[in-house]
Write an enzyme that holds these catalytic residues in place. Structure first.
Site, mmCIF file in Angstrom:
data_model
loop_
_atom_site.group_PDB
_atom_site.id
_atom_site.type_symbol
_atom_site.label_atom_id
_atom_site.label_comp_id
_atom_site.label_asym_id
_atom_site.label_seq_id
_atom_site.Cartn_x
_atom_site.Cartn_y
_atom_site.Cartn_z
ATOM 1 C CG ASP A 19 6.561 -7.565 -1.948
ATOM 2 O OD1 ASP A 19 6.234 -6.551 -1.319
ATOM 3 O OD2 ASP A 19 5.784 -8.510 -2.203
ATOM 4 C CE1 TYR A 42 3.095 -7.112 -9.672
ATOM 5 C CE2 TYR A 42 0.733 -7.069 -10.122
ATOM 6 C CZ TYR A 42 1.842 -6.536 -9.501
ATOM 7 O OH TYR A 42 1.700 -5.411 -8.699
ATOM 8 C CG ASP A 77 7.652 -13.148 -0.069
ATOM 9 O OD1 ASP A 77 8.057 -13.566 1.032
ATOM 10 O OD2 ASP A 77 7.742 -11.948 -0.395
ATOM 11 N NE ARG A 124 3.934 -10.074 -0.596
ATOM 12 C CZ ARG A 124 3.893 -9.454 0.590
ATOM 13 N NH1 ARG A 124 4.211 -10.128 1.684
ATOM 14 N NH2 ARG A 124 3.525 -8.201 0.693
#
Length: 337
Positions: A45, A73, A87, A187
């Site tokens: 993203d 992550y 987000d 997310r």
């Protein structure tokens, strides 16, 4: 810029900055290498940062073989606000006070640890998933109601890094590190953490630290790539993770013609360790001949003159390796081969 004008075929790891789309990174790489055929594997993203693998020239044909890997992550989940994109890029659609338990480190550590396991996850409405032939985010922007089916995901590891009483957005938050299966949306994970606790939540920071075998530590910034160019190339054989065959002159000719290879005549090798750092710390060679038999459907990398020249697949019925992807211009094995 003419297609294939550069004569390059390689892969590089980019440390994508936040605020830049993956497509923006591709366009920057096109200018750096003077090559139109550039593609990324595994979209990040715009607000996310971290490890992004980019393929240049004919190496873009490797894309399907890089997209099925697991990921790691680091992210921050902020409690008290929910957005339409889950987000910080989205519009606020929910507000609610975070319960006092989110500031309890013992509670937070136990909660995050309990995330490990298999789950059903509904992807964000603003995602690249196709619904009736249309990208979900495009349908959402057009005001259409999206009905996304839950997907099977798995969280292999989950660790609380810290509890933040007040983040940059003024909200309490957790910093979390996870290892997850392909197709997992962080997310959505942040949104679901909030739902389980009883308040809205969203991702306020996201960094991909590993994509398959690509580690963030071996990725370069775009500024560094400008300086180093092809010297930043990585070894696709290591990143793919397949076992491999070293082709002699006769085998290389057969491969260039897309001919099958008799399995009985191919010595198959494997890496002792998955990362360059691990091999540099080892006293023994990083490559050894494999003692495991070929498996039906297994993909094998073929190396000639220290380049990746093809990917072959083992056909058990024929007892032969059959071509899946042959490169007239071999893919450079870069600095870490």
């Amino acid at each position: 810029m003419k297609r294939g004008a550069s004569g390059l075929s390689l892969v590089v790891g980019i440390n994508k900055p936040a605020g830049m789309s993956s497509h923006d990174v591709v366009n920057r790489c096109r200018r750096i290498f003077g090559e139109k055929r550039v593609g990324h594997t595994g979209t990040l993203d715009p607000l996310a940062k971290g490890a992004l693998l980019v393929c240049v020239g004919p190496a873009t044909r490797l894309d399907p073989f890089f997209t099925e890997h697991d990921k790691r992550y680091r992210f921050r989940v902020s409690f008290g606000i929910g957005t339409d994109t889950d987000d910080a890029a989205g519009e606020v659609v929910k507000r609610g006070d975070a319960p006092v338990c989110v500031l309890d480190e013992e509670y937070a550590e136990r909660f995050v640890g309990d995330l490990v396991g298999k789950h059903k996850q509904i992807p964000p409405v603003y995602s690249a998933i196709k619904v009736d032939g249309q990208r979900s985010y495009k349908a959402a922007r057009a005001g259409k109601i999206i009905d996304l089916a839950p997907r099977d995901i798995e969280i292999y590891e989950a660790r609380l890094e810290s509890v933040i009483a007040e983040g940059e957005d003024g909200l309490p938050a957790w910093d979390v590190a996870v290892s997850v299966s392909k197709g997992t949306y962080i997310r959505s994970l942040a949104r679901d953490i909030g739902n389980m606790i009883g308040c809205p939540a969203y991702v306020s920071m996201l960094e991909r630290t590993q994509a398959g075998s690509l580690d963030l530590a071996e990725c370069v910034t775009l500024e560094t790539l400008e300086e180093r160019g092809i010297a930043a190339a990585l070894d696709p054989v290591r990143l793919l993770g397949f076992r491999f065959v070293f082709a002699d002159e006769a085998t290389a000719r057969a491969v260039s013609n897309g001919s099958p290879l008799r399995a009985s005549e191919c010595a198959v090798f494997e890496r002792r360790r998955a990362t360059v750092a691990a091999e540099l710390c080892a006293c023994t060679a990083g490559v050894r001949q494999s003692d495991k038999p070929l498996m039906s459907g297994e993909v094998i990398s073929v190396i000639a003159e220290n380049k990746l020249v093809a990917l072959y697949e083992y056909d058990e019925t024929r007892r032969a390796l059959m071509p899946r992807c042959v490169f007239a211009l071999g893919v450079s094995r870069g600095r870490d081969s």
